[in-house]
Design a protein around this motif. Sequence first.
Motif, PDB file in Angstrom:
ATOM      1  N   SER A 100       2.689   7.360   7.438  1.00 28.00           N
ATOM      2  CA  SER A 100       1.261   7.067   7.630  1.00 28.00           C
ATOM      3  C   SER A 100       0.953   5.679   7.091  1.00 28.00           C
ATOM      4  CB  SER A 100       0.409   8.075   6.866  1.00 28.00           C
ATOM      5  OG  SER A 100       0.357   7.722   5.495  1.00 28.00           O
ATOM      6  N   CYS A 101      -0.242   5.219   7.374  1.00 31.67           N
ATOM      7  CA  CYS A 101      -0.803   4.025   6.742  1.00 31.67           C
ATOM      8  C   CYS A 101      -0.045   2.762   7.160  1.00 31.67           C
ATOM      9  CB  CYS A 101      -0.794   4.153   5.219  1.00 31.67           C
ATOM     10  SG  CYS A 101      -1.698   5.575   4.635  1.00 31.67           S
ATOM     11  N   ARG A 102      -0.446   2.231   8.280  1.00 33.86           N
ATOM     12  CA  ARG A 102       0.242   1.050   8.791  1.00 33.86           C
ATOM     13  C   ARG A 102      -0.774  -0.046   9.063  1.00 33.86           C
ATOM     14  NH1 ARG A 102       1.547  -0.765  13.873  1.00 33.86           N
ATOM     15  NH2 ARG A 102       3.235  -2.280  13.785  1.00 33.86           N
ATOM     16  N   GLY A 137      -1.809   9.057  10.294  1.00 37.23           N
ATOM     17  CA  GLY A 137      -3.133   8.601   9.881  1.00 37.23           C
ATOM     18  C   GLY A 137      -3.165   7.175   9.386  1.00 37.23           C
ATOM     19  N   ASP A 138      -4.372   6.607   9.399  1.00 29.77           N
ATOM     20  CA  ASP A 138      -4.584   5.202   9.078  1.00 29.77           C
ATOM     21  C   ASP A 138      -3.745   4.330  10.015  1.00 29.77           C
ATOM     22  OD1 ASP A 138      -6.229   6.195   7.143  1.00 29.77           O
ATOM     23  OD2 ASP A 138      -5.023   5.570   5.424  1.00 29.77           O
ATOM     24  N   GLN A 139      -3.859   4.624  11.317  1.00 29.36           N
ATOM     25  CA  GLN A 139      -3.217   3.757  12.315  1.00 29.36           C
ATOM     26  C   GLN A 139      -3.954   2.428  12.373  1.00 29.36           C
ATOM     27  OE1 GLN A 139      -1.466   6.756  12.080  1.00 29.36           O
ATOM     28  NE2 GLN A 139      -2.962   7.608  13.499  1.00 29.36           N
ATOM     29  N   VAL A 140      -5.269   2.472  12.119  1.00 32.70           N
ATOM     30  CA  VAL A 140      -6.041   1.234  11.957  1.00 32.70           C
ATOM     31  C   VAL A 140      -6.907   1.372  10.699  1.00 32.70           C
ATOM     32  CG1 VAL A 140      -6.110   0.497  14.368  1.00 32.70           C
ATOM     33  CG2 VAL A 140      -7.873   2.061  13.530  1.00 32.70           C
ATOM     34  N   TYR A 141      -7.219   0.249  10.113  1.00 30.73           N
ATOM     35  CA  TYR A 141      -8.079   0.236   8.912  1.00 30.73           C
ATOM     36  C   TYR A 141      -9.406  -0.415   9.291  1.00 30.73           C
ATOM     37  CZ  TYR A 141      -4.450   1.853   5.761  1.00 30.73           C
ATOM     38  OH  TYR A 141      -3.521   2.631   5.116  1.00 30.73           O
ATOM     39  N   ALA A 142     -10.404   0.449   9.541  1.00 32.47           N
ATOM     40  CA  ALA A 142     -11.697  -0.060  10.000  1.00 32.47           C
ATOM     41  C   ALA A 142     -12.509  -0.684   8.886  1.00 32.47           C
ATOM     42  CB  ALA A 142     -12.492   1.081  10.629  1.00 32.47           C
ATOM     43  N   ASP A 201      -8.714   8.944   7.012  1.00 32.84           N
ATOM     44  CA  ASP A 201     -10.044   8.368   6.745  1.00 32.84           C
ATOM     45  C   ASP A 201     -10.207   6.928   7.211  1.00 32.84           C
ATOM     46  OD1 ASP A 201      -8.285   7.703   4.688  1.00 32.84           O
ATOM     47  OD2 ASP A 201      -9.808   7.734   3.108  1.00 32.84           O
ATOM     48  N   HIS A 202      -9.198   6.064   6.977  1.00 29.80           N
ATOM     49  CA  HIS A 202      -9.427   4.640   7.278  1.00 29.80           C
ATOM     50  C   HIS A 202      -9.558   4.349   8.772  1.00 29.80           C
ATOM     51  CE1 HIS A 202      -9.169   3.120   3.204  1.00 29.80           C
ATOM     52  NE2 HIS A 202      -8.207   3.996   3.010  1.00 29.80           N
ATOM     53  N   ASP A 203      -9.060   5.234   9.619  1.00 27.61           N
ATOM     54  CA  ASP A 203      -9.313   5.053  11.050  1.00 27.61           C
ATOM     55  C   ASP A 203     -10.824   5.074  11.310  1.00 27.61           C
ATOM     56  OD1 ASP A 203      -6.443   5.739  12.625  1.00 27.61           O
ATOM     57  OD2 ASP A 203      -6.651   6.637  10.666  1.00 27.61           O
ATOM     58  N   GLY A 414       0.765  12.149   4.699  1.00 26.55           N
ATOM     59  CA  GLY A 414       0.769  10.722   4.362  1.00 26.55           C
ATOM     60  C   GLY A 414      -0.306  10.441   3.330  1.00 26.55           C
ATOM     61  N   ASP A 415      -1.109   9.451   3.612  1.00 26.74           N
ATOM     62  CA  ASP A 415      -2.337   9.111   2.886  1.00 26.74           C
ATOM     63  C   ASP A 415      -2.193   8.546   1.478  1.00 26.74           C
ATOM     64  OD1 ASP A 415      -5.307   9.118   2.688  1.00 26.74           O
ATOM     65  OD2 ASP A 415      -4.917  10.539   1.071  1.00 26.74           O
ATOM     66  N   VAL A 416      -1.250   9.042   0.672  1.00 28.63           N
ATOM     67  CA  VAL A 416      -1.332   8.775  -0.773  1.00 28.63           C
ATOM     68  C   VAL A 416      -0.544   7.539  -1.236  1.00 28.63           C
ATOM     69  CG1 VAL A 416      -1.991  11.092  -1.470  1.00 28.63           C
ATOM     70  CG2 VAL A 416       0.416  10.587  -1.095  1.00 28.63           C
ATOM     71  N   HIS A 417      -0.002   6.791  -0.289  1.00 30.95           N
ATOM     72  CA  HIS A 417       0.687   5.525  -0.597  1.00 30.95           C
ATOM     73  C   HIS A 417       1.843   5.678  -1.581  1.00 30.95           C
ATOM     74  CE1 HIS A 417      -2.571   2.757   1.223  1.00 30.95           C
ATOM     75  NE2 HIS A 417      -2.376   3.844   1.926  1.00 30.95           N
ATOM     76  N   HIS A 418       2.476   6.829  -1.542  1.00 31.03           N
ATOM     77  CA  HIS A 418       3.797   7.000  -2.142  1.00 31.03           C
ATOM     78  C   HIS A 418       4.418   8.211  -1.455  1.00 31.03           C
ATOM     79  CE1 HIS A 418       1.458   9.874  -4.462  1.00 31.03           C
ATOM     80  NE2 HIS A 418       2.556  10.398  -4.973  1.00 31.03           N
ATOM     81  N   HIS A 443       3.255   0.591   6.153  1.00 29.94           N
ATOM     82  CA  HIS A 443       3.030  -0.842   5.906  1.00 29.94           C
ATOM     83  C   HIS A 443       1.694  -1.016   5.190  1.00 29.94           C
ATOM     84  CE1 HIS A 443       2.253  -5.155   7.342  1.00 29.94           C
ATOM     85  NE2 HIS A 443       3.225  -5.191   6.469  1.00 29.94           N
ATOM     86  N   ASN A 444       1.757  -0.968   3.878  1.00 27.21           N
ATOM     87  CA  ASN A 444       0.560  -1.137   3.061  1.00 27.21           C
ATOM     88  C   ASN A 444       1.037  -1.379   1.633  1.00 27.21           C
ATOM     89  OD1 ASN A 444      -2.080  -1.081   1.998  1.00 27.21           O
ATOM     90  ND2 ASN A 444      -2.705   0.436   3.494  1.00 27.21           N
ATOM     91  N   MET A 445       0.189  -1.233   0.689  1.00 25.32           N
ATOM     92  CA  MET A 445       0.621  -1.465  -0.690  1.00 25.32           C
ATOM     93  C   MET A 445      -0.089  -0.520  -1.643  1.00 25.32           C
ATOM     94  SD  MET A 445      -1.506  -4.752  -1.900  1.00 25.32           S
ATOM     95  CE  MET A 445      -0.922  -4.477  -3.537  1.00 25.32           C
TER      96      MET A 445
HETATM   97 FE   LIG Z   1      -3.834   4.652   3.981  1.00 25.27          FE
END
Ligand SMILES: [Fe+2]
Length: 524
Positions: A100-102, A137-142, A201-203, A414-418, A443-445
């Motif tokens: 997730s989260c790209r 999830g978070d395919q885009v960050y609005a 959520d970020h979508d 996904g979601d939790v960045h680890h 792809h995030n940090m």
């Molecule tokens: Fe995310």
Amino acid sequence: MPGLLLGPLLRHVDSRSATVWVETDAPCTVAVAGARTRTFTAGGHHYALVVVTGLEPGTSTPYEVELDGETVWPPPDFPPSRIRTFPEEGDPEFVMLFGSCRKPIDPGLGFDALAAYAKRMRDQDEKDWPDALMLLGDQVYADETTDATKKWISERRSLDKPPGGEVIDFEEYTHLYHESWDEPLARWLMSTVPTSMIFDDHDVRDDWNTSQTWRDEMARTDWWDERERGALVSYWIYQHIGNLSPADLDQDEVYQRVVKAEGDVGELLHEFAERARQEVNGSKGTRWSYRRDFGNVRLLVIDTRSGRILSGGARSMVGDGEFEWIEENATGDFDHLLIGSSLPWLMPHAISYLQTLNEVACRQPGWRGRLGEKLRQSGDLEHWPSFRASSDRLAKLVRRIADTDTATVSVLSGDVHHGYAAKVTFPTPVRAAVYQLVCSPVHNMLPWYVKPFFFLSWRRSLAAVLRRRMLRKVDPLPVDWEKVGGPWLGNMVATLRASGRDAEMLMERVEGEELKRIATVPLK
Ligand SMILES: [Fe+2]
């Protein structure tokens, strides 16, 4: 002459059919592998989902994309994109990537794990390519846009007025999808690996539907209604319709109206989105959850965001009707059940107990409730444990399936960045191996100061204190779990490999521009 703006994205593939999605810069006829479709137009943009039928099971067909008879795909430096149908009796070895989260290309975020995977695939034999990709999830960050997007937005409207650099409507969403999906490596990968998606959520926006208080706050702004409609129209076009099988598309009233319409369907989809956003709190909206079968593997993807019940006391991650649909569709003839949920079901114990305690606190009157709500929003306390009744209902479902002939049940999140892998146990033994597998981000940090927290939060001693507090307020959980891998940090992509009754998860992390295997977790 029409041009290809985005795609082709290979979406639903079974043993005899495939769907291929494109965005073009003008109305045209799109041809893929002998199938032909007219584009539809929404908000001045042009799209087609080409349904290719009559394919033979277990075959690999290289394909091109033609717009009005002119070949526009594949690009010169990539092998041909392929439609690889599933054998009718099931794949002897099924391999699915997930994560997730790209975010789009950004020098501060390191190399994109999906692009790194594509780079390796480009030189591999196709028999080594994965069979499917699940974007969780978070395919885009609005709400966290790049400088380039902010500059583009500033040419349309002032960034000084809320919501500033966040996107505001369908038109601005189309820009986000372009920025994310025209990166050449990932674009090619998604043209040749059947891809499933679900929003997080970020979508739409950080903390989307975390609580009724959050929704009430958003409703008081003058931009939220149009933003949420734009999010859902774009999600429907760019992500949702590709999740559906040809049979589902035939039955889908909105899809049928869109492809049969003359002229721009922007208004029609706008009205649909308005109905869909009423789904929250149980009004009849739409079902974004879906299911896919890959031979002896079933993928059941749950919408954990848009259909929540937030008001009237009992909070629920998914409305009753949709939960029943999920329960019905979790049953069937397969060896491995993969439940896709953007939000993790089982988290580090301390975080899990904290979320359940927070849910109780938010129900308190006066300042206690308000403080609880503040903590919920600032601490992202919004995963399954903060919807305790739903978490227990999911536990019951997982347990029921784990007591059948099924070999493994895995919740992919996904979601939790680890990333981490946790083995799940129940008060009495079950027959199947049950796991929570988390892969985030692609792809995030993660801010440096959060990192130690993920290691600490798995400490049982810390959790024990919170557990004792929790047990004063609510019943013990009907499930326990133990971390068997992770926490892993960095840009990563996970692979779920199922072979007969066996399954394993591989975790690969980006180092430089390559992927390096960091863990293998046998699912037994
Ligand atoms: Fe995310």
